[in-house]
Scaffold this motif. Structure first.
Motif, mmCIF file in Angstrom:
data_model
loop_
_atom_site.group_PDB
_atom_site.id
_atom_site.type_symbol
_atom_site.label_atom_id
_atom_site.label_comp_id
_atom_site.label_asym_id
_atom_site.label_seq_id
_atom_site.Cartn_x
_atom_site.Cartn_y
_atom_site.Cartn_z
ATOM 1 N N VAL A 1 1.622 -21.150 -14.289
ATOM 2 C CA VAL A 1 2.079 -22.237 -13.434
ATOM 3 C C VAL A 1 1.336 -23.494 -13.871
ATOM 4 N N ASP A 2 2.104 -24.555 -14.090
ATOM 5 C CA ASP A 2 1.547 -25.866 -14.373
ATOM 6 C C ASP A 2 1.851 -26.740 -13.165
ATOM 7 N N GLY A 3 1.046 -27.753 -12.966
ATOM 8 C CA GLY A 3 1.319 -28.625 -11.831
ATOM 9 C C GLY A 3 0.404 -29.829 -11.790
ATOM 10 N N TRP A 4 0.681 -30.686 -10.833
ATOM 11 C CA TRP A 4 -0.108 -31.884 -10.606
ATOM 12 C C TRP A 4 -1.236 -31.565 -9.640
ATOM 13 N N PRO A 5 -2.404 -32.155 -9.842
ATOM 14 C CA PRO A 5 -3.489 -31.942 -8.881
ATOM 15 C C PRO A 5 -3.029 -32.253 -7.453
ATOM 16 N N ASN B 1 -2.281 -23.177 -15.830
ATOM 17 C CA ASN B 1 -2.856 -21.880 -15.466
ATOM 18 C C ASN B 1 -2.030 -20.821 -16.189
ATOM 19 N N HIS B 2 -2.625 -20.167 -17.185
ATOM 20 C CA HIS B 2 -1.912 -19.162 -17.971
ATOM 21 C C HIS B 2 -2.635 -17.830 -17.822
ATOM 22 N N LEU B 3 -1.944 -16.839 -17.293
ATOM 23 C CA LEU B 3 -2.503 -15.497 -17.125
ATOM 24 C C LEU B 3 -1.962 -14.615 -18.243
ATOM 25 N N GLY C 1 -17.647 -39.410 -9.798
ATOM 26 C CA GLY C 1 -18.542 -38.737 -8.860
ATOM 27 C C GLY C 1 -17.831 -37.957 -7.771
ATOM 28 N N GLU C 2 -16.521 -37.995 -7.760
ATOM 29 C CA GLU C 2 -15.713 -37.343 -6.729
ATOM 30 C C GLU C 2 -15.317 -35.928 -7.160
ATOM 31 N N TYR C 3 -15.251 -35.013 -6.188
ATOM 32 C CA TYR C 3 -14.701 -33.673 -6.390
ATOM 33 C C TYR C 3 -13.293 -33.662 -5.812
ATOM 34 N N ILE C 4 -12.364 -33.063 -6.540
ATOM 35 C CA ILE C 4 -10.978 -32.966 -6.093
ATOM 36 C C ILE C 4 -10.641 -31.493 -5.954
ATOM 37 N N GLU C 5 -10.363 -31.049 -4.734
ATOM 38 C CA GLU C 5 -9.982 -29.654 -4.506
ATOM 39 C C GLU C 5 -8.501 -29.502 -4.812
ATOM 40 N N ASP C 6 -8.173 -28.410 -5.499
ATOM 41 C CA ASP C 6 -6.830 -28.220 -6.020
ATOM 42 C C ASP C 6 -6.486 -26.740 -5.970
ATOM 43 N N VAL D 1 -7.318 -21.881 -18.104
ATOM 44 C CA VAL D 1 -7.042 -23.061 -17.294
ATOM 45 C C VAL D 1 -7.525 -24.310 -18.021
ATOM 46 N N GLY D 2 -6.827 -25.399 -17.794
ATOM 47 C CA GLY D 2 -7.221 -26.673 -18.381
ATOM 48 C C GLY D 2 -6.309 -27.791 -17.919
ATOM 49 N N LEU D 3 -6.532 -28.954 -18.496
ATOM 50 C CA LEU D 3 -5.760 -30.155 -18.175
ATOM 51 C C LEU D 3 -5.078 -30.678 -19.434
#
Length: 105
Positions: A34-38, A21-23, A51-56, A75-77
């Motif tokens: 801030v970078d981080g793990w889901p 996440n770069h502002l 098929g799953e949604y992961i809230e983060d 934002v990205g991975l």
């Protein structure tokens, strides 16, 4: 700045991905990141199911002396083992630098 994402798993990940996440200001100057793990590492990408949604969620602290907006959140991975970004697409088009730009006032 509080952020909540709903990642959707289209294919079984074979790597462990981190989130960035770069502002930045409209001129491209960094404001916060801030970078981080889901899910704070509780749900690494190799555990995701098709098929799953992961809230983060993430929180970006904007410094008091930061220039006034508008801002752009990118934002990205990326692969945690080699820092290679996961391809990012919007409406079937690959995004520059594999990051989704989100304009903010």
């Amino acid at each position: 700045l509080h952020l909540t994402y709903a990642w959707y798993c289209q294919a079984q990940p074979t790597a462990i991905y981190a989130v960035f996440n770069h502002l930045l200001t409209a001129d491209g100057l960094p404001v916060a990141q801030v970078d981080g793990w889901p899910q704070g590492g509780r749900m690494v990408s190799t555990q995701w199911q098709v098929g799953e949604y992961i809230e983060d969620t993430y929180t970006l602290e904007i410094p008091r002396d930061a220039p006034a907006g508008p801002y752009v959140l990118y934002v990205g991975l990326y692969n945690a083992a080699n820092n290679e970004r996961q391809p990012a697409r919007q409406e079937e088009q690959r995004l520059p630098n594999d990051q989704l730009p989100i304009p903010l006032p």
